[in-house]
Design a protein around this motif. Sequence first.
Motif, PDB file in Angstrom:
ATOM      1  N   TYR A  47      -1.397   8.209   0.377  1.00 58.52           N
ATOM      2  CA  TYR A  47      -1.112   9.437  -0.360  1.00 58.52           C
ATOM      3  C   TYR A  47      -0.236  10.400   0.444  1.00 58.52           C
ATOM      4  O   TYR A  47       0.685  11.013  -0.109  1.00 58.52           O
ATOM      5  N   SER A  65       0.840  -1.205   0.000  1.00 59.05           N
ATOM      6  CA  SER A  65       0.000   0.000   0.000  1.00 59.05           C
ATOM      7  C   SER A  65       0.868   1.245   0.000  1.00 59.05           C
ATOM      8  O   SER A  65       1.934   1.267   0.623  1.00 59.05           O
ATOM      9  N   PHE A  91      -1.889  -1.160  -3.888  1.00 54.77           N
ATOM     10  CA  PHE A  91      -2.907  -0.132  -3.644  1.00 54.77           C
ATOM     11  C   PHE A  91      -2.199   1.218  -3.550  1.00 54.77           C
ATOM     12  O   PHE A  91      -1.325   1.402  -2.698  1.00 54.77           O
ATOM     13  N   ARG A  92      -2.588   2.133  -4.409  1.00 55.15           N
ATOM     14  CA  ARG A  92      -1.979   3.467  -4.400  1.00 55.15           C
ATOM     15  C   ARG A  92      -3.083   4.494  -4.176  1.00 55.15           C
ATOM     16  O   ARG A  92      -3.950   4.694  -5.043  1.00 55.15           O
ATOM     17  N   GLU A  93      -3.056   5.125  -3.018  1.00 56.72           N
ATOM     18  CA  GLU A  93      -4.075   6.119  -2.680  1.00 56.72           C
ATOM     19  C   GLU A  93      -3.862   7.387  -3.491  1.00 56.72           C
ATOM     20  O   GLU A  93      -2.735   7.877  -3.625  1.00 56.72           O
ATOM     21  N   LYS A 107      -9.049  -1.681   0.151  1.00 56.11           N
ATOM     22  CA  LYS A 107      -8.211  -2.860   0.380  1.00 56.11           C
ATOM     23  C   LYS A 107      -9.060  -4.042   0.832  1.00 56.11           C
ATOM     24  O   LYS A 107      -8.916  -5.159   0.326  1.00 56.11           O
ATOM     25  N   LEU A 157      -8.678   4.226   1.525  1.00 59.26           N
ATOM     26  CA  LEU A 157      -7.682   3.194   1.256  1.00 59.26           C
ATOM     27  C   LEU A 157      -8.024   1.875   1.953  1.00 59.26           C
ATOM     28  O   LEU A 157      -8.048   0.814   1.313  1.00 59.26           O
ATOM     29  N   VAL A 182      -8.538   5.279  -5.201  1.00 60.76           N
ATOM     30  CA  VAL A 182      -7.418   4.362  -4.992  1.00 60.76           C
ATOM     31  C   VAL A 182      -7.155   3.612  -6.294  1.00 60.76           C
ATOM     32  O   VAL A 182      -8.055   2.992  -6.870  1.00 60.76           O
TER      33      VAL A 182
END
Length: 320
Positions: free
Chosen positions: A229, A226, A261-263, A309, A305, A269
């Motif tokens: 941000y 993860s 996972f990229r906020e 997930k 986020l 996301v």
Amino acid sequence: MNKLKEIASKVMDKDDFLLVGHKAPDGDCIGSMLGLYLGLKAMGKRVGMLLSEPVPPVYHYLSAAEQVKLPGEIQFIPKNLIFLDCSDEQRVGQEVFSLIQERNCSFNIDHHQSNGLFADFNYIDTSAAATAEIISELLLLMPINISAAMADALLAGIIMDTGCFLNANTTAKTLRIAAELLNFGASVNLARISLFESKSRKEVLILQHALQHLDFSSDGKIAWMSLPYHELVAIEAEDLYPEGLINHTRMIEGVEVGILFREMPAGKVKVGFRSRGQVDVAALAAQFGGGGHRQASGAQCEGKLEEVKSIIIQAVEDVI
């Protein structure tokens, strides 16, 4: 669907083009765009290139990378459009999409199985490892000599979409085309140094943060990383998208599906999926409005986020 010879013939009949690629452009998108741009320029065509985001620094070594324009920079928009590596036309991003509504003719060249054949002329080869592989074949059908600069761009696209020729999408044809590009002057040494041995400090810091948030399912078949941000902002890397980052999840013994996972800002996301081969992650991504390939795909989800997930991991567990 059209034949590639038809695409070549129609392109040769026209004189001005705008090449567009997908948002968050990767190596295949950039390599395909630059290779075709240089090829069309060699034929005396008027050509522009437009992306919703800047060319990632890792590809600045490729010829004509500086010619790619952003929506606020482009002054002339040709009415003949060539979409490259885009499974649908809105993949170019909203800003670019709003600029290309008036068009005389559109071409769609891609290798994604989810492509919707949205252009006037479409050539989709899902057996191709990369769109750059298709562009290599297209240029061979045209009256030009493929230069070392074109070959370098196309080789970069193929290298990045095949994971250095190690992904299951690599075929004998892929390797033959790569060999042809070497014969045209592409440099393996230049590609290796530029793509894999020249990472910025920020890219390495992104990896550090991602690994700090590495986790596994109870059976060890799913691994995910993860990127909150606020952590990306803290290292001034919110606009960097290292392509190979997610592969650190799939390289772990026993893992069947890796996830990143990229906020993003505004409650979104980005989710990347990678599979060793048993699980079709393109079908998984499609459940969340995304798409891609059987072993590599992505989607963008609304929500916080941790909520995203939880939903995604449950969906993957259900499949496994």
